[in-house]
Design a protein around this motif. Sequence first.
Motif, PDB file in Angstrom:
ATOM      1  N   PHE A 182       0.924  -1.250  -0.010  1.00 11.53           N
ATOM      2  CA  PHE A 182      -0.026  -0.144   0.218  1.00 11.53           C
ATOM      3  C   PHE A 182       0.804   1.313  -0.076  1.00 11.53           C
ATOM      4  CE2 PHE A 182      -4.414  -1.195   1.840  1.00 11.53           C
ATOM      5  CZ  PHE A 182      -4.845  -2.199   0.720  1.00 11.53           C
ATOM      6  N   CYS A 183       2.118   1.168   0.441  1.00 15.32           N
ATOM      7  CA  CYS A 183       2.719   2.311   0.476  1.00 15.32           C
ATOM      8  C   CYS A 183       4.186   2.331  -0.382  1.00 15.32           C
ATOM      9  CB  CYS A 183       3.190   2.684   2.157  1.00 15.32           C
ATOM     10  SG  CYS A 183       1.928   2.801   3.094  1.00 15.32           S
ATOM     11  N   ASN A 184       4.281   1.326  -1.013  1.00 19.50           N
ATOM     12  CA  ASN A 184       5.434   1.430  -2.127  1.00 19.50           C
ATOM     13  C   ASN A 184       6.676   1.279  -1.217  1.00 19.50           C
ATOM     14  OD1 ASN A 184       6.513   1.600  -4.777  1.00 19.50           O
ATOM     15  ND2 ASN A 184       7.002   3.908  -4.400  1.00 19.50           N
ATOM     16  N   VAL A 185       6.784   0.424  -0.340  1.00 17.36           N
ATOM     17  CA  VAL A 185       8.201   0.043   0.313  1.00 17.36           C
ATOM     18  C   VAL A 185       8.490  -1.489   0.274  1.00 17.36           C
ATOM     19  CG1 VAL A 185       8.371   2.166   1.577  1.00 17.36           C
ATOM     20  CG2 VAL A 185       7.191   0.157   2.481  1.00 17.36           C
ATOM     21  N   PRO A 213      11.863  -6.942   8.766  1.00 20.66           N
ATOM     22  CA  PRO A 213      12.346  -5.792   8.288  1.00 20.66           C
ATOM     23  C   PRO A 213      11.674  -5.314   7.603  1.00 20.66           C
ATOM     24  CG  PRO A 213      13.862  -7.241   7.523  1.00 20.66           C
ATOM     25  CD  PRO A 213      12.875  -8.212   8.419  1.00 20.66           C
ATOM     26  N   MET A 214      11.572  -3.854   7.358  1.00 20.87           N
ATOM     27  CA  MET A 214      11.045  -2.988   6.252  1.00 20.87           C
ATOM     28  C   MET A 214      11.857  -2.073   5.824  1.00 20.87           C
ATOM     29  SD  MET A 214       6.900  -2.795   7.610  1.00 20.87           S
ATOM     30  CE  MET A 214       6.236  -2.310   6.271  1.00 20.87           C
ATOM     31  N   ALA A 215      12.040  -1.791   4.633  1.00 20.37           N
ATOM     32  CA  ALA A 215      13.030  -0.851   4.365  1.00 20.37           C
ATOM     33  C   ALA A 215      12.608   0.019   2.721  1.00 20.37           C
ATOM     34  CB  ALA A 215      14.294  -1.155   4.173  1.00 20.37           C
ATOM     35  N   ARG A 216      13.622   0.792   2.228  1.00 18.04           N
ATOM     36  CA  ARG A 216      13.150   1.304   0.898  1.00 18.04           C
ATOM     37  C   ARG A 216      14.360   0.543  -0.171  1.00 18.04           C
ATOM     38  NH1 ARG A 216      12.936   6.037   3.867  1.00 18.04           N
ATOM     39  NH2 ARG A 216      14.804   6.719   3.461  1.00 18.04           N
ATOM     40  N   CYS A 425       5.286  -3.090  -6.917  1.00 19.80           N
ATOM     41  CA  CYS A 425       5.229  -3.406  -8.503  1.00 19.80           C
ATOM     42  C   CYS A 425       4.554  -2.269  -9.057  1.00 19.80           C
ATOM     43  CB  CYS A 425       4.707  -4.861  -8.519  1.00 19.80           C
ATOM     44  SG  CYS A 425       3.004  -4.949  -7.996  1.00 19.80           S
ATOM     45  N   GLY A 426       4.768  -1.125  -8.768  1.00 25.11           N
ATOM     46  CA  GLY A 426       4.195   0.018  -9.579  1.00 25.11           C
ATOM     47  C   GLY A 426       2.731   0.383  -9.036  1.00 25.11           C
ATOM     48  N   LEU A 465      17.126  -3.243  -8.127  1.00 31.82           N
ATOM     49  CA  LEU A 465      18.262  -2.534  -8.701  1.00 31.82           C
ATOM     50  C   LEU A 465      17.651  -2.276 -10.251  1.00 31.82           C
ATOM     51  CD1 LEU A 465      21.550  -4.598  -8.297  1.00 31.82           C
ATOM     52  CD2 LEU A 465      20.841  -2.340  -7.350  1.00 31.82           C
ATOM     53  N   ALA A 466      16.696  -3.142 -10.925  1.00 30.52           N
ATOM     54  CA  ALA A 466      16.197  -2.846 -12.069  1.00 30.52           C
ATOM     55  C   ALA A 466      14.708  -1.765 -11.925  1.00 30.52           C
ATOM     56  CB  ALA A 466      15.568  -3.986 -12.734  1.00 30.52           C
ATOM     57  N   THR A 467      14.295  -1.650 -10.930  1.00 30.50           N
ATOM     58  CA  THR A 467      13.250  -0.968 -10.744  1.00 30.50           C
ATOM     59  C   THR A 467      13.240   0.238  -9.668  1.00 30.50           C
ATOM     60  OG1 THR A 467      12.410  -2.485  -8.916  1.00 30.50           O
ATOM     61  CG2 THR A 467      11.600  -2.837 -11.051  1.00 30.50           C
ATOM     62  N   ASP A 468      13.526   0.107  -8.556  1.00 30.26           N
ATOM     63  CA  ASP A 468      13.633   1.055  -7.384  1.00 30.26           C
ATOM     64  C   ASP A 468      12.370   2.010  -7.417  1.00 30.26           C
ATOM     65  OD1 ASP A 468      14.501   2.597  -5.359  1.00 30.26           O
ATOM     66  OD2 ASP A 468      16.010   3.869  -6.535  1.00 30.26           O
TER      67      ASP A 468
END
Length: 485
Positions: A182-185, A213-216, A425-426, A465-468
């Motif tokens: 829901f929050c793009n992480v 863990p949760m991260a960006r 995933c967008g 690495l392909a999306t970030d």
Amino acid sequence: MSLLDLTASDLSRLIATREVKPSEVMEAHLARVAQRNGAVNAIISAPEPQALMDQARAADDAPRRGWLHGMPLAVKDLVAVKGLRTTYGSPLFADAIAPADDLIARRMRAAGAIFTGKTNTPEWGHGSHSFNPVFGVTRNPYDLARSAGGSSGGAAAALACRMVPLADGSDMMGSLRNPAAFCNVYGFRPSWGLVPADAVGDTHMATLATEGPMARSIEDIARFLSVLAGENPEVPFPRAPQPYAEMLTTDLRGKRIGWLGDWGGAYPTEPGILQLCEAALGVFTDQGAVVEAVAPPFPAAQLWQAWLTLRAFLNAGGKAALYDDPKTRAQLKPETLWEIEQGQHVTAAQLYQATTIRSRWYARAAKLFRHYDALVMPSAQVWPFPADWRWPQAINGQAMDSYHRWMEVVVPVSLIGLPSLALPCGFGPTGAAPGRAAGLPMGMQLIGPAGADAQILAMGHCYHLATDWPGRQPPPAPDTWGNRC
């Protein structure tokens, strides 16, 4: 680049080489909290900013304690942190100050973290929407009218807004996978036993939930996991950790990924979610992986029934004292009461049947992983929904018969303790139909066999690495929020 846009790994390296001071990192994050938390309501029970700055300045010249040295972190409000309010989102504990750290808070503190508060959660963590009568609702930073998910919704929203560089979450029924979507992480539910619990309650039976863990970024996930993981000799079924951050390099060529989708239609899913996940799978095929559709490997109805039985049984036992006292029972949320009352009527035969289904599904999944390196499913069945709902009542016109049925897609992982990495995933289409969420985040689960945490993180690192997505599309600035509410 702003300090807020750096990964936790980069911040840690800069602090270690004294190119950046912990006080500078703290000042930047406190400014962001002041700017955005009032609207999002992700961080709660925060100490006074001056006290936090004093701790950060003390860390400037102190010997390095660990990877989190001088890093500002807010801990989920289901985890006790010494000296801070720990409410569990319940009015019964609205003013409770924790006398000691729970295990994972103790590990974060030992690694050098400075605690800037707690992150909001639904009462007792029940439900994938973070609201409670103590602190109110946490809102989605991509649209303040929408939910940030739960139960780690405060963690995901704070992370997305750059109010913290990392966040801890917990996951029984998608509690870090859903808010990550829901929050793009990113959110990682590790193999069960890798991040141990505290030695309280029934640690032999309570094997459905875990911290994670949760991260960006995936490097941050890997390094934070190494802080949280490691045996607790006081609890059973340990799993030894690995140096995850040193194991992120992999080649996706020839990797086999099974796409489970909506489990053959068993899990109703709002329009656009499956298509977005399928498009994201193209990132893996572009790097040489083979993606194949997989037929439902086990009856969904049996998994659900086993899940209901085991979850309710545990809630009935764990909350018995609160339920038995009429004064405390009156302050429990309806969903918690429902769980307890369902669990009170579980028979020995039903419990045995549920554990048998669980064992059969574990064996079937193990055979499936002989053919696939990973499986993929959506992280949620619905787009972020209105923040004033308690929970989605229906999906595509199909009524949800419990407060958590709309999150059934996470049950196959949770029931048998598999590692599952929630990947952004967008975003959905901006021209959605009236009443539908427009242009909001979604995610998918990258699932591995028990113990394959390093492999799943390495595959996720290639994807990152392909999306970030967290770096490419952060939440909008506050001056645009009013137009999205």
